[in-house]
Design a protein around this motif. Structure first.
Motif, PDB file in Angstrom:
ATOM      1  N   ASP A  89       0.847  -0.504  -5.651  1.00 49.69           N
ATOM      2  CA  ASP A  89       0.001  -0.579  -4.460  1.00 49.69           C
ATOM      3  C   ASP A  89      -1.170  -1.534  -4.712  1.00 49.69           C
ATOM      4  O   ASP A  89      -1.364  -2.014  -5.833  1.00 49.69           O
ATOM      5  CB  ASP A  89      -0.493   0.808  -4.035  1.00 49.69           C
ATOM      6  CG  ASP A  89      -1.307   1.525  -5.100  1.00 49.69           C
ATOM      7  OD1 ASP A  89      -2.083   0.870  -5.835  1.00 49.69           O
ATOM      8  OD2 ASP A  89      -1.189   2.760  -5.202  1.00 49.69           O
ATOM      9  N   ASP A  90      -1.931  -1.797  -3.672  1.00 49.45           N
ATOM     10  CA  ASP A  90      -3.035  -2.752  -3.755  1.00 49.45           C
ATOM     11  C   ASP A  90      -4.146  -2.283  -4.689  1.00 49.45           C
ATOM     12  O   ASP A  90      -4.780  -3.098  -5.357  1.00 49.45           O
ATOM     13  CB  ASP A  90      -3.617  -3.017  -2.362  1.00 49.45           C
ATOM     14  CG  ASP A  90      -2.653  -3.784  -1.469  1.00 49.45           C
ATOM     15  OD1 ASP A  90      -1.719  -4.428  -2.010  1.00 49.45           O
ATOM     16  OD2 ASP A  90      -2.832  -3.749  -0.241  1.00 49.45           O
ATOM     17  N   GLU A  91      -4.387  -0.980  -4.729  1.00 50.16           N
ATOM     18  CA  GLU A  91      -5.443  -0.453  -5.594  1.00 50.16           C
ATOM     19  C   GLU A  91      -5.127  -0.727  -7.066  1.00 50.16           C
ATOM     20  O   GLU A  91      -5.987  -1.187  -7.828  1.00 50.16           O
ATOM     21  CB  GLU A  91      -5.601   1.054  -5.360  1.00 50.16           C
ATOM     22  CG  GLU A  91      -6.678   1.684  -6.221  1.00 50.16           C
ATOM     23  CD  GLU A  91      -6.773   3.181  -6.019  1.00 50.16           C
ATOM     24  OE1 GLU A  91      -7.434   3.821  -6.848  1.00 50.16           O
ATOM     25  OE2 GLU A  91      -6.193   3.711  -5.064  1.00 50.16           O
TER      26      GLU A  91
END
Length: 173
Positions: free
Chosen positions: A41-43
């Motif tokens: 994911d982006d995190e």
């Protein structure tokens, strides 16, 4: 004299990875960064980018989320390796439904056989509340067992709190 084996333990965002990176630079050897994280994911992508940006061209990165033994076996005593981190490695194995005891034994064996000085980073997860779900409790127990095994294997064990290192075993150089 710098230790041949170092275990760096700390809470989330404690500064343990940054401290370990600076510590391994003191070996004055070519540095290998053995990355265990996987980007889903982006995190996580942002966190990986932050870690990469801290390191310069002196680091060689090997991405290996599961089987660390071949990478560790390929190293010589003229290199130093930072494994970041044992927590992500364990998570990856849990998500693969691996036999955690077998994988932990294989990791310890690979670290024992590794000719290069090594530093491995891990999260301390046992100082919080008891998780409410079974998977989180299973993870906490497995991480605790892994941390104990890594601490037994290492000549130097350092806990990092608020960016400050404290020696739990051995002496900081």
């Amino acid at each position: 004299m710098l230790p041949a084996s170092t275990f760096v333990l700390g809470g989330a965002a404690s500064g343990k990875s940054e401290w370990a990176e600076k510590f391994i630079e003191s070996y004055d050897l070519p540095m290998i960064y053995l990355a265990t994280g996987q980007i889903f994911d982006d995190e996580v992508a942002a966190k990986v980018a932050k870690h990469k940006n801290r390191r310069d061209g002196r680091w060689e990165t090997i991405e290996e989320p599961l089987d660390l033994a071949p990478a560790l076996a390929s190293l010589s005593e003229k290199q130093a390796v930072l494994i970041d981190c044992a927590t992500m490695w364990l998570t990856n194995h849990m998500m693969q439904d691996s036999d955690l005891s077998t994988e932990q034994d294989a990791l310890i064996e690979a670290l024992t056989a590794c000719r290069a000085p090594w530093v491995i980073v891990s999260n301390e997860v046992g100082q919080g509340i008891v998780p409410e779900n079974a998977l989180a409790r299973q993870f906490r127990e497995a991480q605790g067992r892994l941390n104990i095994a890594l601490a037994q294997q290492a000549g130097l064990v350092v806990q990092v709190v608020a960016g400050l290192p404290q020696s739990l075993k051995g002496r900081l150089p």
